[in-house]
Design a protein around this motif. Sequence first.
Motif, short mmCIF file in Angstrom:
data_model
loop_
_atom_site.label_atom_id
_atom_site.label_comp_id
_atom_site.label_asym_id
_atom_site.label_seq_id
_atom_site.Cartn_x
_atom_site.Cartn_y
_atom_site.Cartn_z
N LEU A 159 -11.55 -3.50 -3.10
CA LEU A 159 -10.78 -3.54 -3.84
C LEU A 159 -10.76 -2.07 -5.33
N ILE A 160 -11.25 -1.25 -3.53
CA ILE A 160 -9.56 0.17 -3.77
C ILE A 160 -8.37 0.16 -4.41
N THR A 161 -7.69 -0.79 -2.02
CA THR A 161 -7.01 -0.86 -2.76
C THR A 161 -6.27 -2.69 -3.04
N LEU A 162 -6.86 -2.83 -3.94
CA LEU A 162 -6.23 -4.05 -4.76
C LEU A 162 -6.23 -3.31 -6.21
N THR A 163 -6.60 -2.49 -6.56
CA THR A 163 -6.78 -1.85 -8.19
C THR A 163 -5.02 -2.02 -8.19
N GLY A 164 -4.56 -2.71 -9.67
CA GLY A 164 -3.92 -2.72 -10.38
C GLY A 164 -3.20 -4.23 -9.57
N ALA A 165 -3.57 -5.06 -8.25
CA ALA A 165 -3.15 -5.61 -7.85
C ALA A 165 -3.15 -7.86 -8.60
N PHE A 216 -2.38 -10.76 -5.18
CA PHE A 216 -3.73 -10.88 -4.64
C PHE A 216 -3.99 -12.28 -4.32
N ALA A 247 -9.14 4.78 -6.50
CA ALA A 247 -9.07 3.30 -6.85
C ALA A 247 -7.19 4.51 -7.91
N HIS A 284 -4.70 5.33 -6.30
CA HIS A 284 -4.18 4.36 -5.66
C HIS A 284 -2.91 4.29 -6.31
N VAL A 285 -3.34 3.24 -7.79
CA VAL A 285 -2.59 3.10 -8.15
C VAL A 285 -1.30 4.77 -9.59
#
Lengths: 134, 131
Positions: free
Chosen positions: A52-58, A63, B124, B127-128
């Motif tokens: 989820l952390i690495t997917l932030t803003g995906a 996704f 998080a 990360h962005v």
Amino acid sequence: MADISRNKRQLRSNLSRVRGLGSTREGVHHWWAQRMSAVALIPLSMWFVYSLITLTGADYQSFHAWVSEFGNSVFLVLLIITLFHHAQLGVTVVIEDYVHSEAIKMAMVLVVKYGTMLFAASSVFAVLKISLVG
Amino acid sequence: MQNDAKPLSPHLQVYRPQVTSVLSIMHRLTGIVLVLAAMLLTYWLAAAAYGPDAFARAQIVLESWFGRLVMFGFTFSLFYHLLNGFRHLGWDMGKGFDLTRLRITGGLVVIGSIALTLLSWMWAYGHVGKL
């Protein structure tokens, strides 16, 4: 308790007692399943938080690409099944502890069992659709 | 026959709150909260499976200040339930029942779950690059 063989009034057979499954004939199965799912959820939830952390803003495309990756699909399905199984076991115990009306208790446990199955099935289907159909 | 008037456990209204009992009820509360989190996960995955428009709507909800607040609570609940779960697994093996250790491990769970929640969110945001 110390000398159970002298208790002439026991209602359960020797076989029933040695099996140790208790009055519900279930024994420690519920307890054990809750622990086993908990242990499985340790690595699965850590992997999920990291993801989820690495997917932030995906966005939608990235996704979909992430879910479609073989390892991610497998771990997502494992997470979903284990999570909802563990949730269902836990919430059932909470209901059994706090709801004392037999009818309401039974209805609530039923909603929880069927509801978690519905949510688990929907989640798994969503993962499969994303990874196989797109 | 069942006597409906007799007191049934857990008899919370006459029970003085203590560190042990508060941490214990927190385990159940965070567990219930995590069921809601799991349902949100279903919504998120279903939205992604449904199509770009549904996913965009889900992202608007999740990225709003309210969505972030809810997910912050979910993150804390997850770490609390996870760390306190280790205590439960220890107790299942008959370890850590004395009062001193109960207080130490309880304190570690509270501090640890707050720390891990903050670290995850900082990571998080980093990360962005929004921090």
